[in-house]
Design a protein around this motif. Structure first.
Motif, PDB file in Angstrom:
ATOM      1  N   ALA A  42     -11.406   3.690  -3.153  1.00  0.00           N
ATOM      2  CA  ALA A  42     -11.463   2.256  -3.454  1.00  0.00           C
ATOM      3  C   ALA A  42     -12.852   1.655  -3.296  1.00  0.00           C
ATOM      4  O   ALA A  42     -13.090   0.539  -3.766  1.00  0.00           O
TER       5      ALA A  42
ATOM      6  N   PHE B  39      -8.160  -1.630   3.405  1.00  0.00           N
ATOM      7  CA  PHE B  39      -7.797  -0.931   2.175  1.00  0.00           C
ATOM      8  C   PHE B  39      -9.012  -0.662   1.298  1.00  0.00           C
ATOM      9  O   PHE B  39      -9.113   0.401   0.673  1.00  0.00           O
ATOM     10  N   THR B  40      -9.938  -1.604   1.228  1.00  0.00           N
ATOM     11  CA  THR B  40     -11.102  -1.430   0.354  1.00  0.00           C
ATOM     12  C   THR B  40     -12.122  -0.447   0.920  1.00  0.00           C
ATOM     13  O   THR B  40     -13.111  -0.148   0.257  1.00  0.00           O
TER      14      THR B  40
ATOM     15  N   ILE C 245      -2.943   5.977  -9.749  1.00  0.00           N
ATOM     16  CA  ILE C 245      -3.060   5.489  -8.371  1.00  0.00           C
ATOM     17  C   ILE C 245      -4.137   4.422  -8.254  1.00  0.00           C
ATOM     18  O   ILE C 245      -4.012   3.468  -7.471  1.00  0.00           O
TER      19      ILE C 245
ATOM     20  N   HIS D  72     -11.105   2.627   1.707  1.00  0.00           N
ATOM     21  CA  HIS D  72     -10.606   3.936   1.291  1.00  0.00           C
ATOM     22  C   HIS D  72     -11.615   4.588   0.344  1.00  0.00           C
ATOM     23  O   HIS D  72     -12.252   3.915  -0.472  1.00  0.00           O
TER      24      HIS D  72
ATOM     25  N   GLY E 135     -10.328  -4.771  -7.195  1.00  0.00           N
ATOM     26  CA  GLY E 135     -10.024  -4.785  -5.772  1.00  0.00           C
ATOM     27  C   GLY E 135     -11.065  -5.537  -4.977  1.00  0.00           C
ATOM     28  O   GLY E 135     -10.744  -6.259  -4.013  1.00  0.00           O
TER      29      GLY E 135
ATOM     30  N   THR F 181     -10.972  -0.793 -11.824  1.00  0.00           N
ATOM     31  CA  THR F 181      -9.957  -0.976 -10.789  1.00  0.00           C
ATOM     32  C   THR F 181     -10.592  -1.303  -9.448  1.00  0.00           C
ATOM     33  O   THR F 181     -10.117  -2.186  -8.720  1.00  0.00           O
TER      34      THR F 181
ATOM     35  N   TRP G 106       0.840  -1.207   0.000  1.00  0.00           N
ATOM     36  CA  TRP G 106       0.000   0.000   0.000  1.00  0.00           C
ATOM     37  C   TRP G 106       0.869   1.249   0.000  1.00  0.00           C
ATOM     38  O   TRP G 106       0.612   2.197  -0.764  1.00  0.00           O
TER      39      TRP G 106
ATOM     40  N   THR H  78       1.309   0.619   7.254  1.00  0.00           N
ATOM     41  CA  THR H  78       1.439   1.684   6.248  1.00  0.00           C
ATOM     42  C   THR H  78       2.005   2.962   6.851  1.00  0.00           C
ATOM     43  O   THR H  78       2.461   3.844   6.117  1.00  0.00           O
TER      44      THR H  78
ATOM     45  N   THR I 220       2.159   2.161  -3.410  1.00  0.00           N
ATOM     46  CA  THR I 220       1.233   2.839  -4.322  1.00  0.00           C
ATOM     47  C   THR I 220       1.281   4.347  -4.129  1.00  0.00           C
ATOM     48  O   THR I 220       1.172   5.110  -5.097  1.00  0.00           O
TER      49      THR I 220
ATOM     50  N   TYR J 183      -3.451   0.736  -6.912  1.00  0.00           N
ATOM     51  CA  TYR J 183      -4.267   0.172  -5.833  1.00  0.00           C
ATOM     52  C   TYR J 183      -4.794  -1.210  -6.206  1.00  0.00           C
ATOM     53  O   TYR J 183      -4.698  -2.167  -5.420  1.00  0.00           O
TER      54      TYR J 183
END
Length: 391
Positions: A368, A362-363, A234, A365, A327, A323, A82, A187, A85, A238
């Motif tokens: 995302a 992360f998902t 980005i 975000h 993910g 994208t 992460w 991170t 990225t 990701y």
């Protein structure tokens, strides 16, 4: 630009470092940052040269090659993946600044640039530049960064305000170690603070210029075929990071299977159970489908870049949708394998649980979230405007 052999050697070096990077996962979580050994291994591999323009000694890799490296890093450590990225996007953004700024940022030929996208700072004009003040939360990778690209608002004489991005050496900022989270702890997305930091004019650019085609009149330091736009870059990074996390989790799941039975049943070998077989096949197909989908948007972006063209708004919206969907497929694969892993998987010394928690975080975000991105893509597929300028 890098040769094929340079890229192959770089990827091989990352693969060689894989066991150590994975072994440092618990340290990353406990220290809430990317471990120093990970940074050193990746520096030695040449990873932080990937997005640096060739004229500064960088590799200037294409988007697909950079994505492949990010994915391999994430397969070893999700949090380090992460952070990559962000650092690579920051380096790509720095190439949109005037020559003088680029010469400063890329002087060493290898660089890590963090980003504070939220405009939670202010810029006040002063002789030769601006004074920057503010605090930026969620500043991923700030402990390991060389530079930080920070969003701030500037008030014009007529009272209107405009958003700018200032490039600042990390040494001129302070970091508050307030990153205490259940996902993506490694991170190091802590808070950075600027107090009356002087930023010369050549290191301040408008948000619109950076997010589109760069500052007018700059020397085109990124060779033809390398200008993809910040958001498509980005989002691609990701998605391929998420695929790498899923592949890492898949491998960890298989590694734990030998000798495992299914507790309180007569099954002494879990891999002989049809449900496990179905779960493994489904997870593998979701991961492969996500990677296959990536080839479509990567081909589109590279084709446009090679032609010296910007993707259309509709194409950018489709990239956002694809994208995010990739993910989501990666996340679903990890979730499926987690349900088949048994209660012992929650132990902190079992790496799989960290991959599971990290991809869930992360998902979440804002860029995302799958439903938001599906809406953006769906709007253009139905002949509507994208409904956002974050493209």
């Amino acid at each position: 630009m890098a040769t094929n052999s340079e890229f192959t050697d770089l990827l091989a070096a990352v693969e060689k470092a894989h066991p150590l990077i994975r072994a440092n996962g618990l340290e990353a979580e406990e220290k809430s940052r990317v471990p120093e050994q990970n940074l050193r291994l990746l520096e030695e591999a040449g990873v932080f040269r990937m997005a640096v323009p060739a004229r500064f000694g960088g590799l200037d890799l294409g988007i697909a090659d950079q994505g492949a490296v990010i994915s391999e890093i994430a397969r070893a450590c999700p949090s380090t993946g992460w952070a990559m990225t962000v650092w690579l996007t920051g380096a790509r953004m720095a190439a949109f600044y005037p020559d003088k700024a680029q010469e400063e940022v890329f002087a060493g030929g290898s660089v890590r640039v963090s980003i504070g996208f939220a405009p939670t700072g202010t810029l006040v004009p002063t002789e030769g530049g601006y004074l920057l003040n503010g605090r930026w939360n969620y500043n991923t990778g700030c402990h390991g960064a060389d530079w930080d690209g920070l969003a701030a608002m500037l008030e014009h004489p007529d009272g209107t305000t405009e958003e700018f991005l200032a490039l600042v050496p990390m040494s001129e900022l302070s970091i508050t170690d307030d990153w205490d989270v259940t996902s993506g702890s490694g991170t190091g997305s802590a808070t950075t603070t600027a107090k009356d930091v002087f930023v010369p004019a050549h290191r301040v650019a408008s948000y619109g210029e950076i997010m589109s085609t760069g500052v007018p009149g700059r020397w085109n330091s990124t060779a033809k075929g390398r200008e993809y736009g910040v958001v498509p870059f980005i989002m691609s990074a990701y998605a391929l990071m998420a695929v790498g996390v899923a592949r890492g989790a898949y491998g960890l799941f298989l590694d734990r299977l030998p000798g495992r039975g299914i507790t309180y049943t007569s099954w002494t070998d879990q891999k002989q159970h049809p449900l496990t077989q179905i779960q493994v096949a489904t997870a593998a197909n979701k991961i492969d489908a996500a990677e296959a989908l990536s080839s479509k948007w990567l081909e589109l972006l590279q084709r446009r870049a090679d032609a010296g063209e910007d993707p259309t708004l509709e194409e950018r919206a489709i990239v956002r949708g694809r994208t995010a969907f990739a993910g989501q497929l990666a996340k679903e694969a990890v979730e499926l394998l987690q349900t088949a892993s048994g209660a012992s998987v929650i132990k902190r010394d079992v790496p799989f649980q960290r991959f599971h928690r990290d991809i869930l975080g992360f998902t979440l975000h804002a860029l995302a979230q799958v439903n938001v991105n599906m809406e953006v893509q769906g709007r253009v597929l139905l002949g509507l405007d994208p409904g956002t300028d974050i493209l």
